[in-house]
Design an enzyme around this catalytic site. Structure first.
Site, mmCIF file in Angstrom:
data_model
loop_
_atom_site.group_PDB
_atom_site.id
_atom_site.type_symbol
_atom_site.label_atom_id
_atom_site.label_comp_id
_atom_site.label_asym_id
_atom_site.label_seq_id
_atom_site.Cartn_x
_atom_site.Cartn_y
_atom_site.Cartn_z
ATOM 1 N N ASP A 228 0.797 -1.224 0.000
ATOM 2 C CA ASP A 228 0.000 0.000 0.000
ATOM 3 C C ASP A 228 0.834 1.280 0.000
ATOM 4 O O ASP A 228 1.817 1.381 0.739
ATOM 5 C CB ASP A 228 -0.853 -0.046 1.291
ATOM 6 C CG ASP A 228 -1.736 1.146 1.479
ATOM 7 O OD1 ASP A 228 -2.767 1.219 0.813
ATOM 8 O OD2 ASP A 228 -1.388 2.023 2.313
ATOM 9 N N GLU A 299 1.192 -0.531 -4.998
ATOM 10 C CA GLU A 299 0.233 0.527 -5.325
ATOM 11 C C GLU A 299 0.951 1.864 -5.329
ATOM 12 O O GLU A 299 1.403 2.334 -4.286
ATOM 13 C CB GLU A 299 -0.888 0.576 -4.286
ATOM 14 C CG GLU A 299 -1.923 1.629 -4.616
ATOM 15 C CD GLU A 299 -2.443 2.434 -3.438
ATOM 16 O OE1 GLU A 299 -3.570 2.926 -3.515
ATOM 17 O OE2 GLU A 299 -1.701 2.594 -2.431
HETATM 18 C C1 GLC Z 1 -3.914 3.432 -0.159
HETATM 19 C C2 GLC Z 1 -5.249 2.769 0.048
HETATM 20 C C3 GLC Z 1 -6.219 3.791 0.551
HETATM 21 C C4 GLC Z 1 -5.710 4.325 1.870
HETATM 22 C C5 GLC Z 1 -4.291 4.857 1.729
HETATM 23 C C6 GLC Z 1 -3.652 5.055 3.071
HETATM 24 O O1 GLC Z 1 -3.959 4.389 -1.160
HETATM 25 O O2 GLC Z 1 -5.673 2.151 -1.122
HETATM 26 O O3 GLC Z 1 -7.511 3.263 0.697
HETATM 27 O O4 GLC Z 1 -6.549 5.345 2.331
HETATM 28 O O5 GLC Z 1 -3.455 3.968 1.042
HETATM 29 O O6 GLC Z 1 -3.354 3.821 3.661
#
Ligand code: GLC
Ligand code: MG
Length: 577
Positions: A228, A299
């Site tokens: 993440d 991500e």
């Molecule tokens: C990522 C997740 C999102 C979250 C953020 C902070 O972008 O997909 O939902 O709010 O990280 O953890």
């Protein structure tokens, strides 16, 4: 009207058919994940087994047959760990425990076992950038307990002033990224909500602890991790103010007015951390003689140049793949054009490192649902596109039935970034794409027996899985696509690919495979279109049709074809070898 075919970008590997045919009997040397379908489950909204209005692990286990029926290879679960749920689990209090909302460790083990029996791999969400402010490490750090003092990023106020944050850095969730801590009498840094303090990766102990977390879940039997918010792992160590982004004269709320690159995100150290996680999981797989590699997907919402750095190099391997968000970010609403789709695809192909596995993400819990972005009638065409393009296909739960966003008011909303300011909630909230999965048309859509944590979307009356099972539907189209993807004779991630704008309304994608050419014809618009399309072989037949199509499977297709409004088709040439 017949329009001329315009070829925008063609062919990455120019190989003759005879060469392809010679390869047909080659052994399949791809790993399972390289042509896989990854299905994202948002556990809170997928299936509630105990009637508390919150989805849970037993709920997921009870619905694994749905995943099996779809034919997906793996599912990645948004965070299921112990959490105060400020950011719906992205604020982790204990990385080693299952949140009570979702069940117990036993429930997780049962899920793993049931999934294994069905041949579905389980991928967990790994949140390395920050913890919850209730995590023990944070409490210890706030106390200046020896060994934990620097687990987080602490600074004095500017010039020692407790009312003045150390610098101008802003949070992704808006406003200052610094929060004053009374106990420690210092500010701490948070990229996201103030209940999500950032870990300090300049402290080697932090990295060690996070590696232990990875090993713990690998021992449990998971097949990989979705990592993440990785661009945010490391910040500039000088804590200098970030310059204003071009075109801004002031900046105190939304971080897009800051030039964050290299200061708040995308720093070189970040990539090395991901490479070290990769080395760890590869080593684990080797030591344990695992038949399949452990998969890492990252991500990162960043520039294409930075995105591909997560793949690493042959000497420093990184993520197995890093999400390709182009089909999300380049097509934010229904005003998109054929050029936009073509550009989204081509842009990715241009940056994708040689030999890397491609991937195509259509949706997730942070972006409006596909049906709401591109229109209900275009859902099949987009599912066809991501299934036909080479590499990994990523589906957000609900996209297989074409679920649109739900309706949520600011009072009902839970997204921490959005509920801070109700006047902008409709523009900023991520709650719309997080409403419960629509299993049927009953009061709570078959998701729960009581009021769900977010309201069920009104579309459940006409759009739900039960209504799509035995009829031609988004669901049946999606299943046909997965079958097609799986049945490609020789699996490949490097087939010749042509992205063609047939006219303003019709996109053509040609994927030349060993055994046959596959062509997607996609009419994105509201009117019928009569076209001629680019074709190499003489005979083509229909293999998948959208719900907007009247055609039958096996139908032969002429050079001149009329596509109905929003009709999309996948055609297959006669066998080439
Ligand atoms: C990522 C997740 C999102 C979250 C953020 C902070 O972008 O997909 O939902 O709010 O990280 O953890
Ligand atoms: Mg950070």
């Amino acid at each position: 009207m017949i329009s001329k075919t315009v070829i925008i970008v063609i062919v990455f590997f120019s190989t003759s058919y005879s060469q392809f045919c010679n390869n047909l009997n080659d052994n399949d040397d791809l790993d399972w994940w390289q042509t896989a379908v990854f299905y994202q489950i948002y556990p809170r909204s997928f299936m509630d087994s105990d009637g508390d209005g919150i989805g849970d692990l037993k709920g997921i286990t009870s619905k694994l047959d749905h995943l099996k029926n779809l034919g997906v290879s793996a599912t990645w679960l948004s965070p299921i760990f112990d959490s105060p749920q400020v950011d719906q689990g992205y604020d982790i209090r204990n990385y080693y425990e299952i949140d009570k909302d979702y069940g117990t460790m036993e429930d997780f083990k049962s899920l793993l076992e049931a999934a294994k029996e069905l041949g579905i791999k389980i991928i967990l969400d790994f949140v390395p950038n920050h913890t919850s402010d209730q995590h023990d490490w944070f409490l210890l750090s706030a106390n200046r307990t020896k060994g934990y003092e620097d687990f987080y990023i602490w600074r004095d106020g500017k010039d020692g002033d407790p009312h003045s944050p150390p610098n101008n850095w802003l949070s992704e969730f808006k406003g200052s990224a610094w929060k004053w801590h009374e106990g420690r009498q210092q500010y701490y840094f948070h990229d996201f909500s103030e209940q999500q303090p950032d870990l300090n990766y300049r402290n080697p102990m932090v990295l060690e602890e996070m590696k232990k977390v990875i090993l713990f879940w690998l021992d449990m039997g998971v097949s990989g991790f979705r990592m993440d918010a990785v661009p945010f792992l490391v910040e500039d160590a000088t804590f200098a103010d970030a310059p204003l982004a071009r075109g801004y004269t002031a900046c105190d709320i939304d971080p897009i007015c800051l030039n964050r690159e290299n200061i708040l995100k995308d720093r070189d150290e970040t990539y090395s951390i991901i490479y070290s996680f990769r080395a760890l999981v590869d080593d684990y797989a080797k030591r344990n003689n695992l038949a399949d590699p452990i998969v890492i997907m990252t991500e990162a919402y960043t520039t294409p140049e930075n995105t591909v750095l997560y793949y690493g190099s042959s000497t420093d391997l990184g993520a197995h793949f890093t999400f390709n968000f182009n089909l999300l970010t380049n097509l934010p609403n229904s005003n998109f054009t054929v050029d936009d789709i073509a550009n989204a695809i081509n842009k990715w192909q241009v940056y994708l490192p040689k030999g890397a596995t491609s991937n195509w993400v259509l949706g997730n819990h942070d972006n409006h649902r596909v049906a709401s972005r591109v229109g209900q009638d275009n859902v099949d065409g987009f599912n066809m596109l991501t299934a036909l393009l080479p590499g990994v296909m990523v589906t957000y739960n609900g996209e297989e039935i074409g679920m649109p966003d739900g309706e949520v008011t600011c009072e009902q909303g839970k997204d921490p970034a959005a509920i801070k300011n109700c006047s902008t909630f409709d523009q900023t909230s991520r709650d719309f794409e997080r409403t419960p999965f629509q299993w049927d048309s009953s009061k709570y859509a078959g998701f729960s027996t009581s009021e769900p944590w977010l309201p069920v979307g009104s579309s459940k009356n006409w759009l739900n899985l039960a209504a799509q099972i035995d009829v031609k539907s988004h669901y049946s189209v999606y299943k046909d696509l997965i079958t097609l993807k799986k049945n490609f004779k020789k699996r490949s991630i490097v087939d010749n690919l042509s992205i063609i704008k047939v006219n303003e309304q019709v996109l053509q994608v040609v994927r030349q495979r060993d055994e046959a050419d596959y062509i997607l014809l996609f009419n994105i618009g509201n009117s019928d279109q009569t076209i001629t399309f680019y074709r190499k072989a003489l005979d083509y037949e229909v293999v998948v049709t959208s719900i907007t199509s009247q055609r039958s499977i096996g139908e032969k297709i002429d050079n001149l074809i009329t596509l109905k409004a929003h009709e999309s088709l996948i055609l297959r040439s006669a066998e080439l070898c």
